[in-house]
Design a protein around this motif. Structure first.
Motif, mmCIF file in Angstrom:
data_model
loop_
_atom_site.group_PDB
_atom_site.id
_atom_site.type_symbol
_atom_site.label_atom_id
_atom_site.label_comp_id
_atom_site.label_asym_id
_atom_site.label_seq_id
_atom_site.Cartn_x
_atom_site.Cartn_y
_atom_site.Cartn_z
ATOM 1 N N GLU A 157 55.490 19.825 31.334
ATOM 2 C CA GLU A 157 55.866 20.703 32.442
ATOM 3 C C GLU A 157 57.213 21.340 32.178
ATOM 4 O OE1 GLU A 157 55.214 19.974 36.598
ATOM 5 O OE2 GLU A 157 54.112 18.123 36.131
ATOM 6 N N GLN A 158 57.260 22.655 32.251
ATOM 7 C CA GLN A 158 58.494 23.402 32.193
ATOM 8 C C GLN A 158 58.794 23.914 33.599
ATOM 9 O OE1 GLN A 158 57.577 26.317 29.172
ATOM 10 N NE2 GLN A 158 57.615 24.802 27.522
ATOM 11 N N GLU A 159 59.824 24.696 33.753
ATOM 12 C CA GLU A 159 60.230 25.108 35.096
ATOM 13 C C GLU A 159 59.117 25.849 35.827
ATOM 14 O OE1 GLU A 159 63.831 27.538 37.392
ATOM 15 O OE2 GLU A 159 63.729 27.493 35.201
ATOM 16 N N HIS A 160 58.540 26.842 35.178
ATOM 17 C CA HIS A 160 57.493 27.632 35.814
ATOM 18 C C HIS A 160 56.168 27.581 35.057
ATOM 19 C CE1 HIS A 160 60.465 29.309 38.523
ATOM 20 N NE2 HIS A 160 61.190 29.719 37.491
ATOM 21 N N MET A 161 56.148 26.868 33.932
ATOM 22 C CA MET A 161 54.980 26.911 33.063
ATOM 23 C C MET A 161 54.496 25.509 32.710
ATOM 24 S SD MET A 161 54.922 30.295 32.532
ATOM 25 C CE MET A 161 54.060 30.743 31.028
ATOM 26 N N LEU A 162 53.224 25.441 32.328
ATOM 27 C CA LEU A 162 52.666 24.264 31.672
ATOM 28 C C LEU A 162 52.501 24.595 30.195
ATOM 29 C CD1 LEU A 162 49.769 22.911 33.950
ATOM 30 C CD2 LEU A 162 51.962 21.827 33.496
ATOM 31 N N LEU A 163 52.862 23.656 29.327
ATOM 32 C CA LEU A 163 52.661 23.829 27.896
ATOM 33 C C LEU A 163 51.476 22.962 27.473
ATOM 34 C CD1 LEU A 163 53.380 24.764 25.036
ATOM 35 C CD2 LEU A 163 55.036 22.869 24.928
ATOM 36 N N PHE A 164 50.382 23.604 27.106
ATOM 37 C CA PHE A 164 49.203 22.916 26.593
ATOM 38 C C PHE A 164 49.321 22.817 25.074
ATOM 39 C CE2 PHE A 164 47.733 24.569 30.590
ATOM 40 C CZ PHE A 164 46.711 23.731 31.028
ATOM 41 N N SER A 204 41.478 34.507 23.574
ATOM 42 C CA SER A 204 42.413 33.561 24.188
ATOM 43 C C SER A 204 43.826 34.129 24.219
ATOM 44 C CB SER A 204 42.407 32.236 23.420
ATOM 45 O OG SER A 204 41.139 31.625 23.483
ATOM 46 N N LYS A 205 44.260 34.724 23.112
ATOM 47 C CA LYS A 205 45.599 35.306 23.047
ATOM 48 C C LYS A 205 45.756 36.423 24.073
ATOM 49 C CE LYS A 205 48.829 37.668 19.944
ATOM 50 N NZ LYS A 205 49.065 38.158 18.561
ATOM 51 N N LYS A 206 44.737 37.264 24.196
ATOM 52 C CA LYS A 206 44.806 38.377 25.149
ATOM 53 C C LYS A 206 44.926 37.853 26.579
ATOM 54 C CE LYS A 206 42.533 42.688 26.470
ATOM 55 N NZ LYS A 206 41.359 43.572 26.297
ATOM 56 N N ILE A 207 44.147 36.820 26.913
ATOM 57 C CA ILE A 207 44.177 36.260 28.262
ATOM 58 C C ILE A 207 45.519 35.578 28.536
ATOM 59 C CG2 ILE A 207 43.173 34.508 29.784
ATOM 60 C CD1 ILE A 207 40.468 35.072 28.435
ATOM 61 N N VAL A 208 45.994 34.781 27.578
ATOM 62 C CA VAL A 208 47.262 34.063 27.755
ATOM 63 C C VAL A 208 48.412 35.046 27.960
ATOM 64 C CG1 VAL A 208 48.977 32.617 26.587
ATOM 65 C CG2 VAL A 208 46.562 31.964 26.548
ATOM 66 N N ILE A 215 51.085 31.937 22.896
ATOM 67 C CA ILE A 215 50.145 31.053 22.199
ATOM 68 C C ILE A 215 50.455 31.073 20.711
ATOM 69 C CG2 ILE A 215 48.410 32.885 21.930
ATOM 70 C CD1 ILE A 215 46.256 30.678 22.357
ATOM 71 N N GLU A 216 50.287 29.920 20.056
ATOM 72 C CA GLU A 216 50.528 29.841 18.618
ATOM 73 C C GLU A 216 49.695 28.718 18.014
ATOM 74 O OE1 GLU A 216 54.670 29.105 18.186
ATOM 75 O OE2 GLU A 216 54.532 26.992 18.778
ATOM 76 N N ALA A 217 49.539 28.774 16.698
ATOM 77 C CA ALA A 217 48.796 27.757 15.963
ATOM 78 C C ALA A 217 49.720 27.092 14.949
ATOM 79 C CB ALA A 217 47.595 28.383 15.254
#
Length: 241
Positions: A157-164, A204-208, A215-217
């Protein structure tokens, strides 16, 4: 003073939407029809030639149909890519843990999926988050040479984001291809050797990015790939472009 003849922003937006709808119709109808005709014609020609078909001709006919099938799937993938940020944009409270299990069942109930015990709910485009998770998990399963595919999902959990972060024990991606995998129609392996057209991670990149994330790999210690992306914990509907 003469009134300005320049179209308003609203008129420009309406024109763009009209052009997109025309494009979508062409892709879904006018381009698919001749591709299907090629497949049908090759089958009819093969039937007319009878049972004594030379092996090399049979091989070429099969190859022709395989290429036509791939082209049809690429057309469908292009259409899906173009529509990915226009459809299913309803915002609602989403149980991420339940969503991950739902996606797992739709892909393969036999994969080993490790998820955090407690994940906060998010107010988001549920269908879009499901689509991203589906593409990433499908890739993790498709490019896995293990008898038991194993996928580990971690969330921060970040301030406003979730990191998956979604890590698999699959065949991995070469270092030089890690950024290319988000390019539409790109595949690491030769296209004839894989049953994919290379659209999932591009979509996925377009949606994110549409949702305001990144998004990164990367390669991971399991020997496979980790796909990481950020997603807003509380999102408001964005303008449809």
């Amino acid at each position: 003073m003469m009134p300005s003849l320049e179209p308003s922003c609203k008129e420009q937006l309406e024109q763009l939407k009209k052009e997109f709808d025309e494009f979508a119709y062409i892709v879904s109808h006018d381009l698919k029809a001749p591709v299907r005709a090629v497949t049908n014609l090759s089958t009819w020609i093969e039937e007319d030639l009878g049972d004594d078909l030379a092996p090399d001709i049979k091989h070429n006919m099969d190859l022709l149909r395989s290429r036509a099938s791939r082209l049809e799937r690429m057309i469908e993938g292009l259409l899906t890519f173009s529509r990915s940020t226009r459809l299913e944009l309803e915002v609602g409270l989403t149980d991420v843990s339940a969503l991950l299990q739902e996606v797992k069942q739709s892909i393969s109930p036999h994969i080993t999926l490790h998820v955090p015990e407690s994940i906060c709910n998010v107010l988001t485009y549920k269908a879009k988050l499901r689509e991203v998770l589906t593409h990433v998990l499908q890739n993790a399963v498709a490019f896995n040479d293990k008898a038991q595919p194993e996928i580990v999902v971690t969330l921060s959990e970040q301030e406003h984001m979730l990191l998956f972060s979604i890590s698999d024990n699959g065949i991995g991606i070469p270092e030089e291809a890690l950024q290319k995998v988000f390019t539409l129609f790109y595949t690491v392996a030769p296209k004839d050797s894989v049953d994919t057209i290379g659209t999932g991670l591009a979509i996925s990149k377009k949606i994110v990015h549409f949702a305001g994330g990144t998004i990164e790999a990367a390669q991971n210690p399991l020997g496979g790939t980790t796909i990481s992306f950020t997603w807003p914990k509380n999102i408001s509907a964005l303008p449809i472009l």
